[in-house]
Design a protein around this motif. Sequence first.
Motif, short mmCIF file in Angstrom:
data_model
loop_
_atom_site.label_atom_id
_atom_site.label_comp_id
_atom_site.label_asym_id
_atom_site.label_seq_id
_atom_site.Cartn_x
_atom_site.Cartn_y
_atom_site.Cartn_z
N PHE A 112 0.81 -1.22 0.00
CA PHE A 112 0.00 0.00 0.00
C PHE A 112 0.85 1.27 0.00
CE2 PHE A 112 -0.29 2.64 3.82
CZ PHE A 112 0.53 1.96 4.70
N LYS A 113 2.13 1.20 0.36
CA LYS A 113 2.94 2.42 0.40
C LYS A 113 3.04 3.06 -0.98
CE LYS A 113 5.05 1.81 4.77
NZ LYS A 113 4.63 0.41 5.06
N PRO A 261 -4.47 -2.68 9.22
CA PRO A 261 -3.22 -3.25 9.75
C PRO A 261 -2.21 -2.12 9.98
CG PRO A 261 -3.96 -4.44 7.78
CD PRO A 261 -4.77 -3.19 7.88
N SER A 262 -1.76 -1.93 11.21
CA SER A 262 -1.06 -0.68 11.53
C SER A 262 0.32 -0.90 12.12
CB SER A 262 -1.89 0.13 12.53
OG SER A 262 -3.07 0.60 11.89
N GLY A 263 1.20 0.08 11.83
CA GLY A 263 2.54 0.09 12.39
C GLY A 263 2.83 1.48 12.94
N ASN A 264 3.25 2.36 12.05
CA ASN A 264 3.58 3.73 12.47
C ASN A 264 2.36 4.66 12.56
OD1 ASN A 264 6.28 4.14 13.20
ND2 ASN A 264 6.90 3.68 11.11
N PHE A 265 1.16 4.12 12.42
CA PHE A 265 -0.07 4.89 12.58
C PHE A 265 -0.28 5.88 11.44
CE2 PHE A 265 -3.12 7.67 14.89
CZ PHE A 265 -3.95 6.70 15.42
N GLY A 266 0.37 5.66 10.28
CA GLY A 266 0.19 6.58 9.16
C GLY A 266 -1.09 6.30 8.40
N ASN A 267 -1.31 5.04 8.07
CA ASN A 267 -2.46 4.66 7.27
C ASN A 267 -3.76 5.00 8.00
OD1 ASN A 267 -3.99 3.51 5.27
ND2 ASN A 267 -3.08 1.47 5.43
N SER A 318 6.30 -5.52 8.61
CA SER A 318 6.11 -4.09 8.40
C SER A 318 5.29 -3.44 9.53
CB SER A 318 5.44 -3.82 7.06
OG SER A 318 6.26 -4.30 6.02
N MET A 319 4.83 -4.27 10.46
CA MET A 319 4.09 -3.74 11.61
C MET A 319 4.89 -3.91 12.90
SD MET A 319 0.51 -5.34 10.30
CE MET A 319 -0.35 -5.25 11.87
N HIS A 398 0.08 -9.33 6.78
CA HIS A 398 -0.37 -8.07 7.36
C HIS A 398 -1.88 -7.93 7.21
CE1 HIS A 398 3.82 -7.65 6.11
NE2 HIS A 398 3.98 -6.87 7.18
N THR A 421 -2.85 -4.43 2.82
CA THR A 421 -1.65 -3.60 2.77
C THR A 421 -0.51 -4.21 1.97
OG1 THR A 421 -0.92 -4.41 4.93
CG2 THR A 421 -2.18 -2.37 4.90
N ALA A 422 -0.58 -5.49 1.62
CA ALA A 422 0.45 -6.08 0.75
C ALA A 422 -0.13 -7.30 0.06
CB ALA A 422 1.69 -6.47 1.54
C1 LIG Z 1 3.92 0.11 6.29
C2 LIG Z 1 3.05 -1.08 6.35
C3 LIG Z 1 2.07 -1.23 7.36
C4 LIG Z 1 1.89 -0.23 8.47
O1 LIG Z 1 1.39 1.01 8.02
P1 LIG Z 1 1.49 2.32 8.95
O2 LIG Z 1 1.07 3.43 8.07
O3 LIG Z 1 2.94 2.42 9.34
O4 LIG Z 1 0.60 2.11 10.11
C5 LIG Z 1 1.24 -2.34 7.31
N1 LIG Z 1 1.39 -3.30 6.36
C6 LIG Z 1 2.33 -3.19 5.38
C7 LIG Z 1 2.45 -4.28 4.38
C8 LIG Z 1 3.19 -2.08 5.35
O5 LIG Z 1 4.12 -2.01 4.38
#
Ligand SMILES: *Cc1c(COP(=O)(O)O)cnc(C)c1O
Length: 476
Positions: A112-113, A261-267, A318-319, A398, A421-422
């Motif tokens: 998704f990036k 699905p979240s990591g850095n809380f951007g999405n 990625s999370m 993810h 997200t992927a």
């Molecule tokens: C970056 C990423 C996330 C997390 O997204 P955030 O915006 O950082 O919360 C989740 N899944 C995948 C596959 C990613 O590449």
Amino acid sequence: MKYISTRGGMAPAPYSAILLEGLATDGGLVVPETVPQVDSEQIESWRSLTYPELATEVLSFYATDIPRDDLARMCAAAYAPAGFVAEEIVPVTELEDGILLVGLSEGPTLAFKDMAMQFLGQSLEYVLARSDRALNIIGATSGDTGSAAEYALRGKAGIGVFMMSPQGRMSDFQRAQMYSLTDDNIHNIAIDGVFDDCQNLVKALSSDLEFKRAHELGTVNSINLGRISAQMVYYFWAWLRATDAVAEGDRAAFEVSVTVPSGNFGNILSGHLAKAMGLPIRRLVLAANENNVLDEFFRTGIYAPRSAADTHATSSPSMDISKASNLERFIFDLLGRDPERLAAAWRELDETGRIDLSAELPRLETEFGFQSGTSTHADRVATIRSVYEASGTLIDPHTADGVKVAREHVEAGVLMLVLETAKPEKFPEIVLEATGQRIGMPEHLAGLLDLPQHVTEMNDDEAQLRAFIAQHAVQR
Ligand SMILES: *Cc1c(COP(=O)(O)O)cnc(C)c1O
């Protein structure tokens, strides 16, 4: 529209200026001065638009210092059908009863990036040309963010990319994806070390202000507001597609929930902003893996970042986060957009290692619609398997974190959207473990592994890196 800092110490700046910056000048994060409002009639008027047309509408609220024709041209180039597998750019499909999958991984790096980076590539090139500036992006990657940046910035005038990766520690696919690029402005540098060594090199150069200025160095990490704004578009798109089948008279207030699905809380922050603009979103459900710092925050109101040693390496890598870079933007809204209260919260974090916002806990759900949940490796395996057995669809780990948590939060009569997200092709091992299916490269990428690779190998040596950048940096 102007942009201000969460910490209150930055003069309001236009969109094109903040695109080029990371942190605000006072160390805070940049946010829109006000949240633009759209009503149901306006959203309805967007129903027949293509994805790039919708992107132009949504982004025109934010990129107000870019003429509309230019913005439309950039959105058309960023979201051209040639760059995406699905013709509609973001396909929305039914996964199971009550749950829809929002396909955000149709772009060049299958994640998704790309959705945000493709627009950022266009807008950075435009803004740099207009101000007669150059920008040399330095970054560290263990695989995925680096490739999305390279694919978005390849061949762009006035932009150089210096991407450090740990030698021998990426998958064949990730290496092939990045190192096969032949564009003159893309420099892959394989460091003899681990990811943290790469990151430390980036930090060292970024904190040398003189070197940074001399070579116009910058970053495009997940706090970049251009990325956050571009991600809002697909929340509107997903709502429009989810309501296509709803009777016209019932659409206006038709609420859907979204699991991210979240990591850095951007999405999910982009979802929060879309909801604040007036998009009928009922719940924003945050899905975390074993690294549950955000789940803890949404369950208890206490934000306690972890140390690197307490960060688990999981099968949804990625999370794997220890802190969430974008959370400050949400906490700013939670604290009534009051920079004094925000600054006090960050002082508390510095002094005690945590922020206690448990007094605000009820508002997280009632006012902002947030819920959360977590999953484990075993959950991901079981979820990939059950989705495959029920529908024949393969999902990545993810997205599986998302589906697992989504299923726990489905409410009767409310559609649940899960952001994909992927693509599963990036994670063949867990797909094999879960389903017994061996998946190869997607058809359009067949042959990638055989292409010649271009990479500069380097010791973990700052002086050598400086010399390389000084020699290859793009100038105006
Ligand atoms: C970056 C990423 C996330 C997390 O997204 P955030 O915006 O950082 O919360 C989740 N899944 C995948 C596959 C990613 O590449």
